[in-house]
Write an enzyme that holds these catalytic residues in place. Sequence first.
Site, mmCIF file in Angstrom:
data_model
loop_
_atom_site.group_PDB
_atom_site.id
_atom_site.type_symbol
_atom_site.label_atom_id
_atom_site.label_comp_id
_atom_site.label_asym_id
_atom_site.label_seq_id
_atom_site.Cartn_x
_atom_site.Cartn_y
_atom_site.Cartn_z
ATOM 1 C CG ASP A 1 -0.224 -0.191 2.508
ATOM 2 O OD1 ASP A 1 0.537 0.715 2.880
ATOM 3 O OD2 ASP A 1 -0.396 -1.252 3.165
ATOM 4 C CD GLU B 1 19.789 -22.552 -16.066
ATOM 5 O OE1 GLU B 1 18.612 -22.873 -16.241
ATOM 6 O OE2 GLU B 1 20.492 -23.011 -15.124
#
Length: 733
Positions: free
Chosen positions: A534, A614
């Site tokens: 929030d 990777e």
Amino acid sequence: MAVNYDETTGIFTIQTEKSSYQMQVDRFGVLLHLYYGGRVNGPMDYLLTFADRGFSGNLYDAGEDRTYSLDALPQEYPCQGTGDFRSTCLVMENFDGTISCDLRYKSHRISDGKYKLPGLPAVYAQEDEAQTLEICLEDQASGLEAVLLYGVLPKYDVITRSVRFVNRGEKPVVLRRASTACLDFLGGEYDLLRFYGRHAMERNLERAPISHGVTSIGSRRGASSHQYNPFMIVAEKGTGEDFGRCYGMSFVYSGNFKGEAELDQYGQTRIVLGLQDELFAYRLKNGEEFYAPEVILSYSGQGLAPLSQNFHKVIRHNLCRGTFKESPRPILVNNWEATYLDFTGEKICEIARQAAELGIEMLVLDDGWFGKRDSDSVSLGDWVVNEKKLGGPLSAIADKVNAMGLKFGLWVEPEMISEDSDLYRAHPDWAMVIPGRKPVRSRQQLVLDFSREEVVDYIYDSLCRVLDHANVEYLKWDMNRSIIDVYSALAGRQSQGEVLYKYTLGLYRFLDRLGRRYPQMLIEGCCGGGGRFDAGMLYYGPQIWCSDNTDAIDRIRIQYGTSFGYPVSSMGSHVSAVPNHQTGRSVSFKTRGAVAMAGSFGYELELGKLTPEEKEEVKAQVRAYKRHWRLIQDGNYYRLSDPFAPDGLGAWEFASEDGKEALVTVVTLNTHGNPLTSYVRLKGLNPDGWYQEESEGRMYQGSALMEGGIPVPYSTDEYQTWQLYLRLRGENI
Ligand code: DGJ
């Protein structure tokens, strides 16, 4: 002047660059809402209509005029007791137990700059960047004053609201409901866009027409919650990303809230947002004050994309604070999904070594470094380094990590207490447990009573002892359960309804002190992922762990929903291992990287287990993120697709404010035999310019890309990523 008051008409007009907001003090001193929408230049009181309507009562002062009813008129701050039966902002209990209030205009003040809210997070602004309007309303019978606060930031088309209540009466009153903002719309058809979810699947978008009755969202969990975000949008029917009228409301608060949308009997729409009224009752004695947390309002007449961008900008520039609000955040690796609680100091250093080789900039030591925390049932509250597990003091690990060229970060969960902890054994009454009842456990832990200053101070001191003795440059502040047993041993019988509000203030006080003591430390909020995502938390730390779900495909939807109200810079987002620990899904490294880069970027996996290929991809991703960092964080963010649509794509774009560069990412979410071609229309480019796409060197014209779109390359595999980096011809960036 952003705020104007016309004494002859009693009309207040607030102007932002593209919006206007009007209210009027009418002949009875009632503050009526007149208008909020696209910019207008004249009075709008002609919009009000009056009719004698059955069962809609008339204010006593109106005498024999049966057409004046607050049940039908648009209001700025409705309260229970005036005959308005719609959702209300204020419910006040008088000293004699009656519930009634009647707020009338008393005075007002217009000043430069933006008001502040003591103890609460709020948008801030320079003196020349904002204006404040304070309208003081009073209830003569009780002496309650409600001062409506408006902060106006014209350049973002943002108006903030809050309310300061002061009891000027002799007798106490109790606020049983104290919402912050109401928006009344006289006509029109509107949809409510809300963001619902659950742990590990937060902020899904749901859009539905506002219909008769009340649609209510909110939280009673003590935190703003995974289930409903305290942000909502009201959009005129048919509004899309680039067209239509829409309004956003964001609650700058991290505790319980309630948002309501109602279509009333006369076809008018009302939206109310503010504190949750359940589990709330706040007593005000003579002279005492109470502040309703802030709501940020914004309006767009050009659809949802500019509306979101208004929120992104005001949050980034005028809500977030501290060193990292505008500067690059370190690319981190967090050990949680790599080790969970099972690690040693040596293991952590090994992850750091791998990270250093790959160009990662910070190691975050997650849960498990303190007390005897080898299981998640113990030791919360005992913020003492487990030197046995780490093989030495925390400073030694931090120093080793620093010596490898990485910053060091740490996880904490300060609001919690385990029953199996020294703290609980010493202070069982510091846990929120209702006397005579067994508490409800969650993740085997209880909640500390943060409404009590001594509890906050104790935990603060014990954390500072850790932070003062090691070079900790990042803190992940977690909270892993909801609050159920609402009780404080210090609050009397009449003040238990204040506990959750004071708890949130205690949390804010802690975070504020922490920020002032360690101004260079980056704070990332977390609540089992995005359970407290929030605007309130973003005042104390510029980023929040977006979700415990690190699956790239679910994350596309979670980040899409989050983007309506929050900037990408606020979304902590990591590349994790496959099969994903939450969903079992396997997605290419490229796609995982592309999705995580649409946020505050990091990794959360065993780097040592990566293949050489990777590892090369990690290096390339780190380079790409560093290169595009400013565009990603400061550029305008556009949603190019709806990933919830059947056969939808994940597609988003960052375009620089000046349109000189853009980065577009598209992820296919489905695969079919003989697939159809999808097109995405780009946004935010210079329509007259020519753009060169970097990988193939092809030139495209700006208006062509925005009007005709561009075909997504044919793919026979799902979850494939396609990225385009476009530069305006002749621009060296
Ligand atoms: C929940 C968080 O969201 C995770 O990332 C991790 O920090 C765990 N808590 C640790 O307990």
